[in-house]
Design an enzyme around this catalytic site. Structure first.
Site, short mmCIF file in Angstrom:
data_model
loop_
_atom_site.label_atom_id
_atom_site.label_comp_id
_atom_site.label_asym_id
_atom_site.label_seq_id
_atom_site.Cartn_x
_atom_site.Cartn_y
_atom_site.Cartn_z
N GLY A 367 0.79 -1.23 0.00
CA GLY A 367 0.00 0.00 0.00
C GLY A 367 0.81 1.27 0.00
CB SER A 685 20.27 -12.87 10.49
OG SER A 685 19.86 -13.19 9.18
CE LYS A 728 15.87 -11.66 9.52
NZ LYS A 728 17.15 -11.58 10.27
#
Length: 790
Positions: A367, A685, A728
């Site tokens: 959006g 990560s 995540k």
């Protein structure tokens, strides 16, 4: 009308004073007769004085025919003394005089204090000396005049005989100069030339030039008549019509120039732009329309006049109304809406301040563009959008130089012109997809556009004058912030849109997507309905995205199926449920892979960030016969490879605690693989997930199938913070995972996660890797076939 005292003083003028009549385009020669129209008050007063007291007039030519109130410095100093033969007053107040020229005179001094112009003067005597050279010039001039008469079709028949009767060289020169259509300033030069030889030479030159023009005109006309086709004939006639209109004072080009001049005066341009337009207009006025540069200059003036130099739309900033509009157009995004409202509040309180420059960053379909449209609605301003994806030429932003064929302003000013105001909401879409080529770097051109300290004087190459962009509300969008150049990123306030939870997608589908697709399919809500279970099944089984773009396409596919049934004659109503989805859309495209993948030791579920939002990342570890080497596959980047090496080192340090013999590692190679090998992966990560996968393999304990993890590891066993927590976590929720292991130092990012997602998930905050091992692994080892380790 003059007063009685004025009349009395004027009637007693001495004989050495001459009443002056300033004329615009008439030069009267001695012995010539001409009609003169008088309309200006000083000229009327002069003419009335001369008529009333039977005085002669002195006719002096104005230097500028457009000057309606000429002074002494605006008149030539040599003129002709004239006698008024006849006069007539017209109904419009004009006075028509029939005057006969008597003798040349020179102004000695101008008199002041009279209602008309008067001078002290000196008569100029006509020289009468003659010699052979003058007689030769007289003969040649008469021949030229007769030749010119023959070329003219509307000359009085008595002209040749009158010309032959003139014996005086001075009279001949004045007669020819007065009869032929020379320019007033050329006639004035003849009038000022007293000596016979120079006067005759000047008239001969003027007449020779006019004869040459007439000859060329006849030749051009003859050639045109011989070779002209229909198109050329039309062009020739138009040129003749243009000339006729110029002679009649009805020139369309002149009218067009005047219209442009008025438009420039009314455009409200800054001084620099107005001066530039006036210079170009002067050039346009001097150009023929057939010139190639004419269209170029005219196009430039059209662009300059079309720009909204002084037009600003009125802003109506009502925070309550803006909040209502944002809530109507978008579900959720509470933090984003709050930040937008804060910007609008500052804009309302500080009208003179710079407009904020926002940048919406997030995956497709969340959006970003529609948020810009909502801001425009809330402000009551126009909305324009420029897509920058694939733009690799600086001229697309700054425009092309006018010297190039087909040159135009850049995208920025084109959109400003389209908006019609200086303060629209301007969306720069896909900033992260700008490209640099050999034509220049468009991102560098945007630095000036998006800098509040510079964009008040933005200079487009085509217009070549400064245009104020300081009132424009710029909004940028990007999918990946790292691809936006750092200097450009530094000029914008970044607002991140991570994605939607399943509950938010359900509400968005119910409130916005389903009604919009109903209209697009030609259906209505009375005939078609869809259950929440069907929408939830679409979200879980047929789409897996951060936004809702693909979800809307699937809803559209459902409704097109219904539209086909209606077109075939079914009347309905149609109620769509989750059980009907496989028959319409086929089997579900996505299923939970976590339980399947983690059913054996050596597989852990990690969490990754992508430009499309978050995603699951499965880490697989296996032992194969070898010599204790570490094998890494899956198109891993250097940082991820280093994380894997650190994880293996930490696992080796815990072999005794895990009950694993060191000989096992020395006799086998450890192979770590990350599936989807064609996709490049990098970043630190995945360190926790790699460590858990290795420990799971070595200890023969499976990883829990309802758990996912992320975090960087250090050689001391600490779990370090990482980015993209919101994306995540939402990816884990979409995959049906209920427990997420996160670095303890990322606890501050919890507030970015939607409340609905927080309520459905359990968060385990990790300080070190031992917590991750204890939480993620099953308590008991599983039975593994002996062949597993070779």
């Amino acid at each position: 009308m003059s007063s009685e005292s004025d009349t009395k003083s004027a009637s007693t003028l001495p004989d050495d004073v001459l009443i002056i009549l300033a004329v615009k385009d008439v030069v009267l020669f001695p012995r010539a007769v001409s009609y003169i129209a008088v309309g200006r008050p000083p000229s009327l007063a002069a003419a009335q004085e001369a008529i009333t007291h039977r005085r002669r007039l002195g006719l002096l030519l104005q230097r500028d025919e457009h000057n309606e109130n000429p002074g002494p410095q605006d008149l030539y100093s040599i003129g002709t003394v004239a006698t008024v033969i006849r006069h007539m007053e017209a109904p419009d107040g004009m006075l028509h005089l029939l005057c006969r020229g008597e003798q040349r005179f020179r102004v000695v001094d101008f008199l002041h204090g009279l209602p008309f112009t008067a001078v002290r003067y000196q008569l100029i005597a006509e020289p009468e000396s003659s010699d052979a050279s003058i007689e030769a010039r007289v003969i040649y001039l008469k021949q030229q005049a007769l030749e010119a008469v023959e070329a003219l079709s509307q000359t009085p028949p008595e002209f040749p005989s009158a010309l032959k009767k003139i014996d005086s060289p001075a009279a001949l020169a004045d007669f020819v100069a007065g009869v032929f259509d020379f320019k007033p300033e050329h006639k004035q030069l003849v009038l000022e030339t007293v000596e016979l030889r120079p006067r005759l030479d000047r008239v001969i030159d003027l007449l020779a030039h006019q004869l040459e023009v007439m000859k060329l005109s006849r030749e051009v006309g003859q050639q045109t008549r011989e070779h002209i086709d229909q198109y050329q004939r039309e062009y020739f006639l138009r040129e003749q019509l243009k000339t006729i209109r110029e002679e009649l004072g009805e020139d369309g080009g002149a009218m067009e120039v005047e219209e442009l001049r008025e438009a420039i005066a009314k455009a409200g341009m800054p001084e620099e732009a107005r001066s530039q337009c006036e210079r170009e207009l002067a050039r346009l006025e001097a150009m023929p329309e057939a010139s190639t540069e004419f269209a170029m200059v005219r196009s430039y003036l059209d662009w300059m006049l079309a720009m909204p130099w002084a037009i600003c739309d009125a802003e109506t900033i009502d925070i309550a109304s803006a909040r209502q509009i944002l809530d109507q157009d978008h579900y959720g995004l509470d933090k984003i809406k709050r930040r937008i409202l804060e910007y609008l509040a500052v804009r309302k309180l500080s009208r003179e301040g710079h407009s904020p420059i926002l940048c919406f960053v997030g995956p497709p379909g969340v959006g970003k563009t529609s948020l810009g449209q909502s801001i425009a609605r809330a402000l009551g301003l126009k909305f324009v959008r420029a897509s920058l994806g694939g733009v690799h030429d600086e001229a697309e932003i700054r425009g092309h130089r006018r010297t190039y064929i087909g040159a135009l302003p850049g995208t920025i000013l084109q959109k400003i012109r389209k908006a019609g105001s200086r303060n629209p909401v301007f969306m720069l879409d896909e900033l992260d997809k700008l490209g640099a080529g050999f034509h220049g770097d468009p991102a560098s051109a945007l630095l000036e556009v998006l800098d509040p300290e510079q964009n008040h004087s933005f200079q487009d190459h085509y217009l070549d004058v400064a245009f104020d962009l300081g009132q424009v509300f710029f909004i940028g969008t990007a999918n990946l912030l790292e691809n936006v150049p750092e200097p450009l990123r530094d000029r914008m306030e970044v607002i991140e849109l991570a994605g939607y939870t399943a509950d938010e997608k359900l509400q968005i589908a119910r409130r916005y997507l389903f009604p919009r697709q109903l209209d697009a399919s030609g259906l209505d809500a009375e005939r078609v309905s869809v259950s929440d279970a069907a929408l939830a099944a679409l979200i879980e089984g047929y789409t897996r995205e951060a936004g809702v773009r693909h979800l809307e396409r699937e809803i559209g596919a459902l409704l097109r199926h219904v539209a086909m049934r209606v077109a075939e004659g079914e009347t309905g109503p149609f109620a769509l449920d989750d059980e009907q989805l496989p028959a319409i859309l086929g089997p579900p495209k996505f299923e939970s892979e976590v339980r399947l993948r983690t059913a054996t030791p050596g597989v852990a579920t990690g969490l990754a960030w992508t430009p499309m939002g978050g995603d699951l990342l499965f880490i697989e570890a296996s032992c194969v016969p070898g010599k204790g080497k570490l094998i890494l596959t899956g198109k891993l980047g250097e940082v991820m490879k280093e994380s894997a090496q650190a994880a293996v080192s930490l696992a080796k340090a815990r072999l005794q605690a895990l009950g694993v013999e060191r000989q096992r590692l020395e006799d086998n190679d450890l192979h770590i693989h990350v599936p989807a090998g064609a996709i490049a992966k990098d970043g630190p990560s995945a360190g926790v997930a790699i460590l858990v996968a290795v420990v799971s393999l070595l200890s023969n304990r499976t990883v829990r199938d309802d758990i996912a993890m992320t975090g960087e590891i250090s050689l001391r066993g600490l779990v370090l913070p990482v980015g993209g927590i919101k994306e995540k976590v939402l990816a884990a929720l979409r995959a049906g995972i209920h427990t997420v292991l996160l670095p303890a130092r990322n606890r501050k990012d919890l507030e970015d996660i939607p409340q609905a997602a927080r309520e459905q998930l359990q968060f385990v905050w990790l300080d070190d890797v031992d917590q991750a091992i204890a939480t993620a692994l099953a308590e008991k080892p599983c039975v593994v076939p002996a062949s597993r380790d070779g």
